[in-house]
Design a protein around this motif. Sequence first.
Motif, PDB file in Angstrom:
ATOM      1  N   ARG A 112     -55.470  40.993  85.092  1.00 19.05           N
ATOM      2  CA  ARG A 112     -54.270  41.186  84.285  1.00 19.05           C
ATOM      3  C   ARG A 112     -53.298  42.195  84.885  1.00 19.05           C
ATOM      4  NH1 ARG A 112     -56.948  42.593  78.659  1.00 19.05           N
ATOM      5  NH2 ARG A 112     -58.406  43.556  80.119  1.00 19.05           N
ATOM      6  N   LEU A 113     -53.809  43.321  85.377  1.00 19.58           N
ATOM      7  CA  LEU A 113     -52.930  44.375  85.877  1.00 19.58           C
ATOM      8  C   LEU A 113     -52.174  43.945  87.132  1.00 19.58           C
ATOM      9  CD1 LEU A 113     -55.218  47.495  85.415  1.00 19.58           C
ATOM     10  CD2 LEU A 113     -53.341  46.751  83.958  1.00 19.58           C
ATOM     11  N   GLU A 114     -52.796  43.083  87.936  1.00 24.42           N
ATOM     12  CA  GLU A 114     -52.201  42.692  89.205  1.00 24.42           C
ATOM     13  C   GLU A 114     -51.474  41.353  89.159  1.00 24.42           C
ATOM     14  OE1 GLU A 114     -54.016  45.955  89.569  1.00 24.42           O
ATOM     15  OE2 GLU A 114     -55.269  44.288  89.028  1.00 24.42           O
ATOM     16  N   LYS A 115     -51.535  40.670  88.032  1.00 21.81           N
ATOM     17  CA  LYS A 115     -50.993  39.313  87.972  1.00 21.81           C
ATOM     18  C   LYS A 115     -49.467  39.364  87.991  1.00 21.81           C
ATOM     19  CE  LYS A 115     -51.079  36.374  84.451  1.00 21.81           C
ATOM     20  NZ  LYS A 115     -51.466  35.380  83.461  1.00 21.81           N
ATOM     21  N   GLU A 116     -48.870  38.780  89.037  1.00 19.91           N
ATOM     22  CA  GLU A 116     -47.418  38.712  89.144  1.00 19.91           C
ATOM     23  C   GLU A 116     -46.893  37.311  88.854  1.00 19.91           C
ATOM     24  OE1 GLU A 116     -46.407  40.091  93.004  1.00 19.91           O
ATOM     25  OE2 GLU A 116     -47.057  42.146  92.615  1.00 19.91           O
ATOM     26  N   ASP A 117     -47.753  36.329  88.811  1.00 20.65           N
ATOM     27  CA  ASP A 117     -47.361  34.942  88.588  1.00 20.65           C
ATOM     28  C   ASP A 117     -48.159  34.416  87.405  1.00 20.65           C
ATOM     29  OD1 ASP A 117     -46.941  32.150  88.714  1.00 20.65           O
ATOM     30  OD2 ASP A 117     -46.503  32.299  90.856  1.00 20.65           O
ATOM     31  N   THR A 118     -47.476  33.781  86.456  1.00 16.83           N
ATOM     32  CA  THR A 118     -48.154  33.281  85.250  1.00 16.83           C
ATOM     33  C   THR A 118     -49.155  32.181  85.566  1.00 16.83           C
ATOM     34  OG1 THR A 118     -46.323  31.737  84.891  1.00 16.83           O
ATOM     35  CG2 THR A 118     -46.215  33.853  83.764  1.00 16.83           C
ATOM     36  N   ARG A 119     -49.043  31.572  86.747  1.00 19.54           N
ATOM     37  CA  ARG A 119     -49.988  30.512  87.106  1.00 19.54           C
ATOM     38  C   ARG A 119     -51.340  31.080  87.523  1.00 19.54           C
ATOM     39  NH1 ARG A 119     -45.736  27.601  91.044  1.00 19.54           N
ATOM     40  NH2 ARG A 119     -45.376  29.823  91.441  1.00 19.54           N
ATOM     41  N   HIS A 120     -51.392  32.379  87.835  1.00 18.59           N
ATOM     42  CA  HIS A 120     -52.669  33.013  88.159  1.00 18.59           C
ATOM     43  C   HIS A 120     -53.448  33.268  86.875  1.00 18.59           C
ATOM     44  CE1 HIS A 120     -51.041  34.817  92.169  1.00 18.59           C
ATOM     45  NE2 HIS A 120     -51.002  33.506  92.134  1.00 18.59           N
ATOM     46  N   PRO A 121     -54.735  33.042  86.854  1.00 18.94           N
ATOM     47  CA  PRO A 121     -55.518  33.282  85.628  1.00 18.94           C
ATOM     48  C   PRO A 121     -55.648  34.772  85.336  1.00 18.94           C
ATOM     49  CG  PRO A 121     -56.961  32.687  87.441  1.00 18.94           C
ATOM     50  CD  PRO A 121     -55.570  32.504  87.944  1.00 18.94           C
ATOM     51  N   ASP A 122     -55.918  35.090  84.087  1.00 13.26           N
ATOM     52  CA  ASP A 122     -56.131  36.482  83.693  1.00 13.26           C
ATOM     53  C   ASP A 122     -57.573  36.915  83.919  1.00 13.26           C
ATOM     54  OD1 ASP A 122     -53.514  37.370  82.240  1.00 13.26           O
ATOM     55  OD2 ASP A 122     -53.913  35.330  81.575  1.00 13.26           O
ATOM     56  N   PHE A 123     -58.505  35.974  83.784  1.00  5.66           N
ATOM     57  CA  PHE A 123     -59.924  36.267  83.997  1.00  5.66           C
ATOM     58  C   PHE A 123     -60.560  35.115  84.772  1.00  5.66           C
ATOM     59  CE2 PHE A 123     -58.755  38.200  79.904  1.00  5.66           C
ATOM     60  CZ  PHE A 123     -59.064  39.533  80.152  1.00  5.66           C
ATOM     61  N   THR A 124     -61.518  35.452  85.639  1.00  4.81           N
ATOM     62  CA  THR A 124     -62.309  34.419  86.325  1.00  4.81           C
ATOM     63  C   THR A 124     -63.765  34.837  86.334  1.00  4.81           C
ATOM     64  OG1 THR A 124     -61.952  35.454  88.486  1.00  4.81           O
ATOM     65  CG2 THR A 124     -60.435  33.696  87.868  1.00  4.81           C
ATOM     66  N   HIS A 125     -64.625  33.853  86.208  1.00 11.19           N
ATOM     67  CA  HIS A 125     -66.059  34.116  86.217  1.00 11.19           C
ATOM     68  C   HIS A 125     -66.505  34.399  87.655  1.00 11.19           C
ATOM     69  CE1 HIS A 125     -70.400  33.614  85.582  1.00 11.19           C
ATOM     70  NE2 HIS A 125     -70.133  33.842  84.300  1.00 11.19           N
ATOM     71  N   LYS A 126     -67.381  35.390  87.840  1.00  5.49           N
ATOM     72  CA  LYS A 126     -67.781  35.816  89.174  1.00  5.49           C
ATOM     73  C   LYS A 126     -68.535  34.742  89.940  1.00  5.49           C
ATOM     74  CE  LYS A 126     -68.013  40.719  87.954  1.00  5.49           C
ATOM     75  NZ  LYS A 126     -68.872  41.923  87.833  1.00  5.49           N
ATOM     76  N   GLU A 127     -69.286  33.902  89.242  1.00  8.25           N
ATOM     77  CA  GLU A 127     -70.105  32.900  89.923  1.00  8.25           C
ATOM     78  C   GLU A 127     -69.519  31.492  89.793  1.00  8.25           C
ATOM     79  OE1 GLU A 127     -74.048  33.259  88.486  1.00  8.25           O
ATOM     80  OE2 GLU A 127     -74.343  35.293  89.249  1.00  8.25           O
ATOM     81  N   THR A 128     -69.222  31.068  88.584  1.00  7.23           N
ATOM     82  CA  THR A 128     -68.750  29.693  88.379  1.00  7.23           C
ATOM     83  C   THR A 128     -67.278  29.515  88.710  1.00  7.23           C
ATOM     84  OG1 THR A 128     -68.153  30.098  86.065  1.00  7.23           O
ATOM     85  CG2 THR A 128     -70.429  29.417  86.526  1.00  7.23           C
ATOM     86  N   LYS A 129     -66.533  30.630  88.796  1.00  2.00           N
ATOM     87  CA  LYS A 129     -65.088  30.613  89.065  1.00  2.00           C
ATOM     88  C   LYS A 129     -64.297  29.988  87.916  1.00  2.00           C
ATOM     89  CE  LYS A 129     -66.180  32.209  93.072  1.00  2.00           C
ATOM     90  NZ  LYS A 129     -66.193  33.659  93.280  1.00  2.00           N
ATOM     91  N   ASP A 130     -64.902  29.866  86.724  1.00  2.00           N
ATOM     92  CA  ASP A 130     -64.156  29.396  85.573  1.00  2.00           C
ATOM     93  C   ASP A 130     -62.995  30.347  85.308  1.00  2.00           C
ATOM     94  OD1 ASP A 130     -65.708  27.213  85.170  1.00  2.00           O
ATOM     95  OD2 ASP A 130     -67.009  28.135  83.662  1.00  2.00           O
ATOM     96  N   ALA A 131     -61.852  29.790  84.838  1.00  2.00           N
ATOM     97  CA  ALA A 131     -60.641  30.580  84.669  1.00  2.00           C
ATOM     98  C   ALA A 131     -60.190  30.594  83.221  1.00  2.00           C
ATOM     99  CB  ALA A 131     -59.531  30.022  85.557  1.00  2.00           C
ATOM    100  N   LEU A 132     -59.560  31.713  82.828  1.00  2.00           N
ATOM    101  CA  LEU A 132     -59.035  31.865  81.467  1.00  2.00           C
ATOM    102  C   LEU A 132     -57.621  32.447  81.548  1.00  2.00           C
ATOM    103  CD1 LEU A 132     -62.160  33.289  79.631  1.00  2.00           C
ATOM    104  CD2 LEU A 132     -61.135  31.040  79.273  1.00  2.00           C
ATOM    105  N   TRP A 133     -56.704  31.821  80.790  1.00  2.00           N
ATOM    106  CA  TRP A 133     -55.325  32.293  80.700  1.00  2.00           C
ATOM    107  C   TRP A 133     -55.045  32.790  79.295  1.00  2.00           C
ATOM    108  CZ3 TRP A 133     -56.703  28.598  84.135  1.00  2.00           C
ATOM    109  CH2 TRP A 133     -56.122  28.622  85.407  1.00  2.00           C
ATOM    110  N   LEU A 134     -54.409  33.950  79.154  1.00  2.00           N
ATOM    111  CA  LEU A 134     -54.095  34.484  77.830  1.00  2.00           C
ATOM    112  C   LEU A 134     -52.938  33.747  77.170  1.00  2.00           C
ATOM    113  CD1 LEU A 134     -54.466  38.315  78.497  1.00  2.00           C
ATOM    114  CD2 LEU A 134     -55.943  36.873  77.099  1.00  2.00           C
ATOM    115  N   ASP A 135     -52.047  33.135  77.989  1.00  2.00           N
ATOM    116  CA  ASP A 135     -50.900  32.438  77.410  1.00  2.00           C
ATOM    117  C   ASP A 135     -51.175  30.954  77.180  1.00  2.00           C
ATOM    118  OD1 ASP A 135     -51.078  31.718  80.021  1.00  2.00           O
ATOM    119  OD2 ASP A 135     -48.997  32.115  80.545  1.00  2.00           O
ATOM    120  N   ASN A 136     -52.453  30.561  77.196  1.00  2.00           N
ATOM    121  CA  ASN A 136     -52.817  29.162  76.961  1.00  2.00           C
ATOM    122  C   ASN A 136     -52.710  28.860  75.469  1.00  2.00           C
ATOM    123  OD1 ASN A 136     -54.010  26.619  76.836  1.00  2.00           O
ATOM    124  ND2 ASN A 136     -55.525  27.112  78.402  1.00  2.00           N
ATOM    125  N   ASN A 137     -51.929  27.829  75.108  1.00  2.00           N
ATOM    126  CA  ASN A 137     -51.759  27.508  73.686  1.00  2.00           C
ATOM    127  C   ASN A 137     -53.014  26.935  73.049  1.00  2.00           C
ATOM    128  OD1 ASN A 137     -51.837  24.998  74.843  1.00  2.00           O
ATOM    129  ND2 ASN A 137     -49.696  24.480  74.401  1.00  2.00           N
TER     130      ASN A 137
END
Length: 614
Positions: A112-137
């Motif tokens: 979150r602190l480093e995200k400059e582009d909204t297309r970048h996820p806010d969180f990613t899982h360390k192993e599975t690489k699953d992604a989460l966006w806070l602005d996802n409706n």
Amino acid sequence: MCSVARESYLIPVRWSCPYDLQQQQRQHKSSAAWGEKAVASRLLRRLCAPPSVLLRHAQQLLHPLAALPTAQWIEINSALKRHGGSGGNRRKVIKERWREFFANPSQWWDHRLEKEDTRHPDFTHKETKDALWLDNNANPPWVVMELAAMAPNTVQLSIFSWNVRLAKYVKGGQPHKTMELFQQMQDEGMIPDKFTFVRVLNACARVRALEEGRHIHSQIIQSGCESDVYVANSLIDMYANCGSIEDSWRVFNSLPKRDVVIWNAMIFGLTKCAQAHKALALSEQMRREKVNPDTVTFMGLLNACASVEALEEGRDVEQQIVQYGCESDVFVCNSLVDMYAKCGSIEDARRVFNRMHRRDTVAWSTMILGYMKYGEGHKALELFKQMQWDEVQPDPITFTGVLNACASIVALEEGRRVHDQIIKHGYESVVFVANGLIHMYAKCGSIEDAEKVFDKMSTRDVVSWTAMLHGFAMHGHDKEALGHYELMCEEGVEINSITIVCLLSACSHAGLVDEGLHFFHSMGSVFGITATVEHYACVVDLLGRAGHLQEADDLINTMSCEPNVAVWKALLGACRIHGNVEMGERIAKHVLELDPGNASGYVLLSNIYAAADK
């Protein structure tokens, strides 16, 4: 088509293509209306679509690749596509993912602190690489509240996030904070990668932190990144900036494979460490090893030639530039102009300048400064006018060169017009431009305008204070000069060697012998400044003007450095003032031996004889 697209755009095999023929067949397998002919017809229509439609489809396909630069991000989006879907199914998957996140947040990375582009996820899982966006409706409504209640530092920063933070400090000119953040990163158990090392080495190079750089080098060896081209490049540059060219050589020689980037780093490093001849010799070795130079190589070699005024070697480099077809590159041409100007061939510099198809501000400024170096102020001003006719915007460097040109030919009105343009472009607050204005006004006889510029400056460096002191000394304002010096001491301005020269010159013109001798004898103990030949010339002039010719002669004989022609001419001028023919004849011999082609020595001796009726 899809297989070709995968090969052309390097799309991972696991990435699904929306126009895959097999996928089309699977979707319509159960329908009798859809046969192979219908599928082929549909694909043909897609291929023959207007360019705008094809571009939209390509953007949809390659959008994540363009937005997210690493393979890790491709994996993230691939995982999202596999588990996502549409409608209720997508909402269900995302809800489950958020539950997994809050159940064990330590297994996720925080961007979150480093995200400059909204297309970048806010969180990613360390192993599975699953992604989460806070602005996802499709996010559940309780996510924001759960995040707010979460304890700080529960979610760790990824190596990507740390590297982005480090890069921000490096680009922001804060190398010390970069190094502090690197230490904090290690304290929190994060293992640096090659991108981390590159950024921290750049910070060490800026502050010349050699010991810290060597410590990081040992970590690089432990991590196995020492053979990476970018890491090796940064190591060579860091050691060169810190003045340890031997360490740069060790890194260079230890590499099993050296590409042009590494050779360029070594050439620039040698030039920085005043070993330009070795840099030029390295280019020969580079040629023997059949490594083709690029534009950066030529810029480094031209800088090396300029630093030691190696004109013939510079001409050889120009031939290589033509041979490799780089003569139209604007950066190479700018370096060529600079090299020829610094090597004393202003004609060659103008030849290269005239053949340039596109001249940027750097090219014009370099040519103007080249004319200034050889005292051709009129040509520098003519070139500045031509630059304005061509509607090329000047920068602070351009204005500094033009102001020096005005000062050299005492063109006060032209200098005032340049001052108006400086105000128009908003560069009056740039310190070195204001310093140039002070120098120009003082040299052109308007000490009042110089004072006005000095008083308006919000930020002053030692050059600003010294330029004003020099102006007072030039105009014989000895009281103002001494008062200005006292104000410098009160303000805590760091006195340098040139400041002392200006101060001694002021004392000489004012006849303040005792004060001048006091400054000269105390500058080592008070300011830690070693006397140079310029200081001795000022003191000889000080003693000579006051009639202390023998003391001045004795000082020359006890100098800690070899006297140059300026020192002897200062005493010869004093002999003319006071009519000392015998000493004048002896001193004139030294002047004519050191500079036989200069007429001023003959003129001074002639004046001495004329005054003595000889």
